[in-house]
Design a protein around this motif. Structure first.
Motif, PDB file in Angstrom:
ATOM      1  N   CYS A  68       0.827  -1.197   0.000  1.00  0.00           N
ATOM      2  CA  CYS A  68       0.000   0.000   0.000  1.00  0.00           C
ATOM      3  C   CYS A  68       0.861   1.246   0.000  1.00  0.00           C
ATOM      4  CB  CYS A  68      -0.967  -0.007   1.181  1.00  0.00           C
ATOM      5  SG  CYS A  68      -0.186  -0.195   2.769  1.00  0.00           S
ATOM      6  N   THR A  69       0.227   2.374  -0.261  1.00  0.00           N
ATOM      7  CA  THR A  69       0.949   3.636  -0.211  1.00  0.00           C
ATOM      8  C   THR A  69       1.033   4.055   1.244  1.00  0.00           C
ATOM      9  OG1 THR A  69      -1.076   4.909  -0.397  1.00  0.00           O
ATOM     10  CG2 THR A  69       0.078   4.384  -2.438  1.00  0.00           C
ATOM     11  N   LEU A  71       0.209   6.848   2.658  1.00  0.00           N
ATOM     12  CA  LEU A  71      -0.988   7.484   3.197  1.00  0.00           C
ATOM     13  C   LEU A  71      -2.101   6.478   3.419  1.00  0.00           C
ATOM     14  CD1 LEU A  71      -1.557  10.985   1.599  1.00  0.00           C
ATOM     15  CD2 LEU A  71      -0.932  10.366   3.904  1.00  0.00           C
ATOM     16  N   GLU A 124       9.719   7.655   2.594  1.00  0.00           N
ATOM     17  CA  GLU A 124       8.869   8.604   1.880  1.00  0.00           C
ATOM     18  C   GLU A 124       8.532   8.076   0.503  1.00  0.00           C
ATOM     19  OE1 GLU A 124      10.262  12.659   2.141  1.00  0.00           O
ATOM     20  OE2 GLU A 124       9.595  13.036   0.107  1.00  0.00           O
ATOM     21  N   ASP A 125       7.263   8.095   0.149  1.00  0.00           N
ATOM     22  CA  ASP A 125       6.911   7.806  -1.241  1.00  0.00           C
ATOM     23  C   ASP A 125       6.103   8.985  -1.757  1.00  0.00           C
ATOM     24  OD1 ASP A 125       4.077   5.466  -0.952  1.00  0.00           O
ATOM     25  OD2 ASP A 125       4.292   7.566  -0.405  1.00  0.00           O
ATOM     26  N   ASP A 126       5.484   8.843  -2.934  1.00  0.00           N
ATOM     27  CA  ASP A 126       4.884  10.056  -3.486  1.00  0.00           C
ATOM     28  C   ASP A 126       3.608  10.479  -2.770  1.00  0.00           C
ATOM     29  OD1 ASP A 126       4.337   8.209  -6.576  1.00  0.00           O
ATOM     30  OD2 ASP A 126       3.773   7.784  -4.505  1.00  0.00           O
ATOM     31  N   SER A 127       3.151   9.708  -1.783  1.00  0.00           N
ATOM     32  CA  SER A 127       1.953  10.145  -1.081  1.00  0.00           C
ATOM     33  C   SER A 127       2.271  10.764   0.266  1.00  0.00           C
ATOM     34  CB  SER A 127       0.998   8.973  -0.897  1.00  0.00           C
ATOM     35  OG  SER A 127       1.603   7.988  -0.092  1.00  0.00           O
ATOM     36  N   GLY A 128       3.304  10.274   0.944  1.00  0.00           N
ATOM     37  CA  GLY A 128       3.592  10.829   2.257  1.00  0.00           C
ATOM     38  C   GLY A 128       4.827  10.207   2.850  1.00  0.00           C
TER      39      GLY A 128
ATOM     40  N   MET B  88      -0.362  13.143  -9.756  1.00  0.00           N
ATOM     41  CA  MET B  88       0.888  12.740  -9.111  1.00  0.00           C
ATOM     42  C   MET B  88       1.534  11.544  -9.773  1.00  0.00           C
ATOM     43  SD  MET B  88       1.870  14.375  -6.098  1.00  0.00           S
ATOM     44  CE  MET B  88       3.230  13.750  -6.923  1.00  0.00           C
ATOM     45  N   LYS B  89       0.741  10.803 -10.512  1.00  0.00           N
ATOM     46  CA  LYS B  89       1.284   9.576 -11.096  1.00  0.00           C
ATOM     47  C   LYS B  89       2.436   9.868 -12.042  1.00  0.00           C
ATOM     48  CE  LYS B  89      -0.936   6.875 -14.193  1.00  0.00           C
ATOM     49  NZ  LYS B  89      -1.769   5.841 -14.810  1.00  0.00           N
TER      50      LYS B  89
END
Lengths: 446, 135
Positions: A68-69, A71, A124-128, B88-89
């Motif tokens: 999962c991401t 966030l 850190e990934d692109d969501s949080g 964002m993708k």
């Protein structure tokens, strides 16, 4: 290329040759124009690239767990997250310290290593981002910029408790000598830290090295050994430019000549070398090349004598090439030295092993290591596993044969600084063995 | 002799500006900031976006800090391009021209919408991203 004829006998000693394929295209900047972009694109590309690699590995190792991401993390649910590691270090020098702390007259002693027991890791990934806890991850081993997959669950305090970690691992490797059959020994000499022009360097020692390698010195046995050397790689820090002259004012003619002297001296030696055999020269931290990685090749105008020969190759830093089916990859040491400042290990070879396991040459770039802000690629991602992985300008020689989980075999080499140790490393490309070549002038000094 | 004008305080304040009202066709932030004197939070007369009777098609996401885009030239094309920027993708949008970002997304196998490329190449869509020059 034929070596000099021996005076007494009339038989020739022919220097061995090896097929060279330079693979520096990914490190060349060419016509890139800087448009004011920041580093976010580099990190995005790195995360995307590694996510692809890690997803296949995750399927193999934890086929039943969901990914999962950050966030989307739920309390207590066991899952896998993929992201970039960020290490929060309180001793890390920050430009904002100028404003928050009082200026002291003398600077606080600069530690060589910025680690502190209170450092912690964040993923850190692109969501949080989420703070990482648990005993599996030791903050002293990791640095900012590594991409990894973590298996664990989120705690009630919002931190992620890590149960196990999956790194990208060694990349796939082409078989050794694919397409070539090697029966005889062929050697390649790796040297770095010549520092021509500095107070520490001994010109006689360097001349001895050039004479030995080109076959001008030694008896027939030495010459026959030298004839098996197919190439010389100079891995950075070849000159020591006198920084005191560059104090900001415009230089007069006399100062300009003095500044250019070390380069001219180096060019003389390189001309001798290039006349005898192929030479690659890489820029290093102190060389007149650009500062940020990937360093661009030293300009041909610096080497007016040597660049006339087609055996002279000016390479980038990092440098990648193929010699008779043996893949070489190496740097002038900036990436490993930077890891040494922000993480801990027993030997430099451990850092080199870690960069291979993380599949990234310089994970700390661009955080603490200067780097060009690429928008379309991250050239430091290691796509193919090299057979020989070298790192220049180290304090002492060290070498190890690393074996990967899928049969990869890599010879790790730390090249000692020549001006301090008088040693160069000789690697046998037939069987990946290596030994040290030391030249000493101490017995000559009266 | 010319009639003497009253130069009292009242007359001073009665002077009107004689600059014509600025019709901003261009998208520079400087001109925008001149016109935008009324924070949108106080603007109760206009119904908010999406409600019946609203005349603004601008989504709430783009009203950062209450600034409204008074330029009603934001047509469908720019709207689609902005949504592409915000996705964002495909990675960060600042610092690269939109077409280059589209090419990058396409090379990485992310399958960006073809319509965006058509707008940028043929229909004259703006090549700079939404935040260009503003951040």
């Amino acid at each position: 290329m034929q070596a000099m004829e021996v005076d007494t006998d009339s038989h020739h000693l022919e220097r061995k040759q090896a097929d060279y394929k330079g693979q520096d295209e990914r490190y060349l900047l060419r016509m890139q124009r800087y448009r004011g972009q920041q580093y976010s694109h580099l990190y995005y590309f790195r995360l995307h690239k590694f996510r692809e690699i890690l997803n296949t590995l995750i399927q193999k190792r934890w086929p039943n767990l969901p990914s999962c991401t950050i966030l989307g993390l739920e309390d207590g649910k066991e899952c896998i997250i993929v992201g970039t590691v960020y290490k929060q270090m309180q001793l890390k020098p920050s430009v904002l310290d100028e404003y928050s702390k009082e200026r002291s007259v003398t600077p606080i002693a600069q530690p060589h290593n910025f680690m502190h027991p209170d450092d912690y890791l964040i993923l850190e990934d692109d969501s949080g981002r989420v703070k990482l806890t648990g005993n599996v991850l030791s903050p002293s081993m990791y640095v900012t910029g590594v991409v990894a997959a973590l298996h664990g669950k989120e705690g009630s305090d919002g931190d992620f408790y890590v149960q196990s970690i999956l790194e990208a691992g060694l990349p796939p490797q082409h078989p050794l000598h694919s397409g070539y059959s090697l029966k005889d020994n062929k050697y390649i000499v790796l040297v770095s830290g010549l520092m021509v022009g500095s107070m520490k360097s001994n010109p006689l020692q360097f001349q001895l090295l050039v004479d030995y390698v080109t076959g001008h010195s030694g008896d027939e046995q030495e010459q026959s050994m030298a004839a098996q050397i197919v190439r010389v790689i100079i891995a950075g820090d070849s000159v020591d430019m006198q920084q005191s002259l560059l104090a900001g004012q415009s230089l007069g003619l006399k100062e300009q000549r003095r500044l250019a002297e070390p380069i001219k001296e180096l060019d003389l030696a390189l001309t001798q070398l290039a006349a005898a055999m192929p030479v690659d020269i890489m820029p290093g931290p102190n060389d007149p090349a650009n500062f940020s990685l990937p360093q661009q090749p030293l300009h041909k105008c610096l080497f007016s004598g040597a660049s006339a020969y087609n055996t002279f190759v000016s390479a980038t830093n990092p440098h990648q090439f193929d010699l008779d089916g043996v893949c070489f990859l190496g740097t002038s040491g900036q990436n490993i030295d930077d890891l040494g400042k922000y993480s801990d290990a027993k030997e430099k070879l451990d850092y080199m092993e870690r960069t291979l396991k993380w599949r990234h040459l310089a994970p700390t770039a661009p955080d603490t290591l200067g780097c060009y802000p690429f928008t379309d690629r991250d050239p430091f991602v290691i796509e193919d596993c090299p057979h020989v992985y070298f790192c220049g300008n180290q304090k002492k020689y060290a070498s190890r044969l690393l074996e990967g989980s899928e049969g990869q075999v890599v010879r790790l080499v730390c090249i000692p600084s020549f001006c301090e140790t008088g040693s160069a490393v000789v690697v046998n490309i037939r069987n990946l063995e290596c030994h040290l070549l030391t030249l000493s002038t101490s017995s000559l000094v009266g | 002799m010319a009639p003497r004008r009253n130069t009292g305080i009242k007359e001073f304040y009665a002077q009107k500006k004689n600059t014509p009202p600025v019709k901003s066709k261009d998208r520079t932030p400087a001109t925008k900031r001149q016109i935008d004197t009324v924070p949108a939070a106080y603007d109760d007369a206009r119904p908010s976006t999406g409600t019946l009777g609203s005349d603004s098609a601008q989504p709430a996401a783009l009203i950062a800090k209450g600034r409204r885009d008074y330029n009603d030239d934001i047509d469908n094309m720019e709207e689609v391009l902005r949504q592409f920027d915000m996705n964002m993708k495909y990675g960060p949008c600042i610092g690269v021209p939109r077409l280059e970002r589209w090419e990058r997304a396409s090379k990485l196998g992310l399958d960006p919408p073809q319509q965006v490329k058509v707008f940028l190449e043929r229909a004259g869509g703006i090549s700079d991203c939404l935040w260009e020059g503003r951040v």
